[in-house]
Design a protein around this motif. Structure first.
Motif, PDB file in Angstrom:
ATOM      1  N   UNK A   1       0.801  -1.143   0.057  1.00  0.00           N
ATOM      2  CA  UNK A   1       0.086  -0.011  -0.165  1.00  0.00           C
ATOM      3  C   UNK A   1       0.873   1.454   0.028  1.00  0.00           C
ATOM      4  N   UNK A   2       0.568   2.241  -1.030  1.00  0.00           N
ATOM      5  CA  UNK A   2       1.408   3.259  -1.042  1.00  0.00           C
ATOM      6  C   UNK A   2       0.577   4.623  -1.061  1.00  0.00           C
ATOM      7  N   UNK A   3       1.280   5.829  -0.504  1.00  0.00           N
ATOM      8  CA  UNK A   3       0.385   7.226  -0.670  1.00  0.00           C
ATOM      9  C   UNK A   3       0.344   7.650  -1.940  1.00  0.00           C
ATOM     10  N   UNK A   4       1.455   7.415  -2.779  1.00  0.00           N
ATOM     11  CA  UNK A   4       1.531   8.061  -4.090  1.00  0.00           C
ATOM     12  C   UNK A   4       2.168   6.977  -4.997  1.00  0.00           C
ATOM     13  N   UNK A   5       2.004   7.112  -6.280  1.00  0.00           N
ATOM     14  CA  UNK A   5       2.368   6.291  -7.186  1.00  0.00           C
ATOM     15  C   UNK A   5       2.658   7.083  -8.582  1.00  0.00           C
ATOM     16  N   UNK A   6       3.649   6.543  -9.333  1.00  0.00           N
ATOM     17  CA  UNK A   6       3.738   7.150 -10.728  1.00  0.00           C
ATOM     18  C   UNK A   6       3.119   6.419 -11.738  1.00  0.00           C
ATOM     19  N   UNK A   7       2.169   6.888 -12.338  1.00  0.00           N
ATOM     20  CA  UNK A   7       1.439   6.019 -13.451  1.00  0.00           C
ATOM     21  C   UNK A   7       2.343   6.281 -14.910  1.00  0.00           C
ATOM     22  N   UNK A   8       2.423   4.807 -15.277  1.00  0.00           N
ATOM     23  CA  UNK A   8       3.091   4.862 -16.536  1.00  0.00           C
ATOM     24  C   UNK A   8       2.327   3.911 -17.526  1.00  0.00           C
ATOM     25  N   UNK A   9       2.606   3.966 -18.889  1.00  0.00           N
ATOM     26  CA  UNK A   9       1.737   3.102 -19.888  1.00  0.00           C
ATOM     27  C   UNK A   9       1.757   1.727 -19.337  1.00  0.00           C
ATOM     28  N   UNK A  10       2.611   1.144 -18.800  1.00  0.00           N
ATOM     29  CA  UNK A  10       2.711  -0.367 -18.555  1.00  0.00           C
ATOM     30  C   UNK A  10       1.731  -0.766 -17.122  1.00  0.00           C
ATOM     31  N   UNK A  11       1.718   0.613 -16.356  1.00  0.00           N
ATOM     32  CA  UNK A  11       1.050   0.152 -15.172  1.00  0.00           C
ATOM     33  C   UNK A  11       1.879   1.103 -13.969  1.00  0.00           C
ATOM     34  N   UNK A  12       1.833   1.165 -12.627  1.00  0.00           N
ATOM     35  CA  UNK A  12       2.255   2.059 -11.981  1.00  0.00           C
ATOM     36  C   UNK A  12       3.917   1.346 -12.028  1.00  0.00           C
ATOM     37  N   UNK A  13       4.850   2.357 -11.610  1.00  0.00           N
ATOM     38  CA  UNK A  13       6.355   2.245 -11.578  1.00  0.00           C
ATOM     39  C   UNK A  13       6.257   0.987 -10.448  1.00  0.00           C
TER      40      UNK A  13
ATOM     41  N   UNK B   1      -1.111   9.023 -20.158  1.00  0.00           N
ATOM     42  CA  UNK B   1       0.098   9.785 -20.125  1.00  0.00           C
ATOM     43  C   UNK B   1       0.559   9.654 -18.705  1.00  0.00           C
ATOM     44  N   UNK B   2       1.778   9.779 -18.578  1.00  0.00           N
ATOM     45  CA  UNK B   2       2.561   9.717 -17.331  1.00  0.00           C
ATOM     46  C   UNK B   2       2.373  10.684 -16.279  1.00  0.00           C
TER      47      UNK B   2
END
Length: 262
Positions: free
Chosen positions: A20-32, A250-251
């Protein structure tokens, strides 16, 4: 009331426990770092909780540039960017997937703990696994998730299900990436386009569920619920639906507390 991001999760290694995370980087393939790794057997076939429910008892953590796996009284760690530079070819369902073994010591650790020969592998590059979506009539670059980069679930969908269950369950049964505070059960099925922070998302299709949701992640014991109950009101054709598959356009970073904008 707004639709707000309630929880975010990543699952670094396919079919192991999530984080469980508080923030996540969205990328095309899924979250980082979401499902960039998976276990394969000696035939290069991917390994999941469907056959090995005890995989739910392996708990990854990310600390700096390392992934640390906790299992019972043992731990193992490896570097996020570590791979052996010899490609292997596996499949995630019908999708040909190019992967790289992390290292021999990590594969041996998993083999020893699980009791059969396996390797831990990583998908290293965007485009090393392509998934054709007949629903969207397009081809996606996906990580090692079953079919789509993101799974979104509304809080009221779980609340509605729990009203029908004797033994209440948590959202972890369904392995979502994004949990939102919703207004009515299963409204997420009908989302089309929406934005969270700076990230634009597109709904792909409601998610058909398998036996994995019957595996209690607290102990790795497979039960009859919630599929039995879900089948009484969420069966469409031959699928039992819960949550919806989405893709990002988009990321960008999204955070718990962000509002969905439609």
């Amino acid at each position: 009331m707004n639709h707000i991001v309630k929880e975010l999760y990543i699952y670094p290694i396919k079919s192991l426990a999530g984080i469980r995370v508080e923030s996540a980087k969205a990328e095309e393939m899924g979250f980082e770092n979401d499902r960039r790794w998976m276990l394969i057997d000696d035939q290069n076939q991917f390994i999941t909780q469907r056959k090995h429910p005890n995989l739910s008892q392996f708990y990854p953590k990310i600390k700096e540039d390392k992934i640390i796996i906790l299992h019972q009284d043992t731990t193992h760690k490896f570097s996020i960017n570590e791979t052996i530079d010899e490609p292997l070819f596996s499949k995630v369902w019908d999708d040909q997937t190019k992967v790289f073994e992390v290292n021999k010591a990590t594969s041996k650790w998993f083999s020893d703990v699980l009791g059969f020969e396996c390797k831990l592998v990583k998908i290293a590059n965007n485009g090393d696994r392509k998934h054709s979506s007949t629903k969207l009539n397009t081809t996606l670059n996906v990580s090692l998730a079953d079919g789509y980069p993101y799974l979104l679930i509304g809080s009221e969908s779980l609340n509605f299900l729990n009203e029908k269950l004797e033994e209440k369950i948590t959202i972890s049964r369904f392995r979502p990436n994004i949990v939102i505070l919703s207004l009515v059960p299963h409204e997420e099925d009908f989302f089309v386009d929406f934005q969270i922070g700076t990230v634009k998302f597109k709904n792909a299709k409601p998610c058909g569920r398998c036996i994995m949701v019957n595996n209690d992640p607290k102990n790795g014991v497979v039960k009859k619920e919630p599929l039995n109950t879900l089948s009484t009101y969420r069966k469409v054709d031959n699928s039992i639906l819960f949550g919806t598959n989405v893709m990002c356009l988009n990321e960008g970073e999204i955070n718990v507390g962000d509002t969905l904008v439609f």
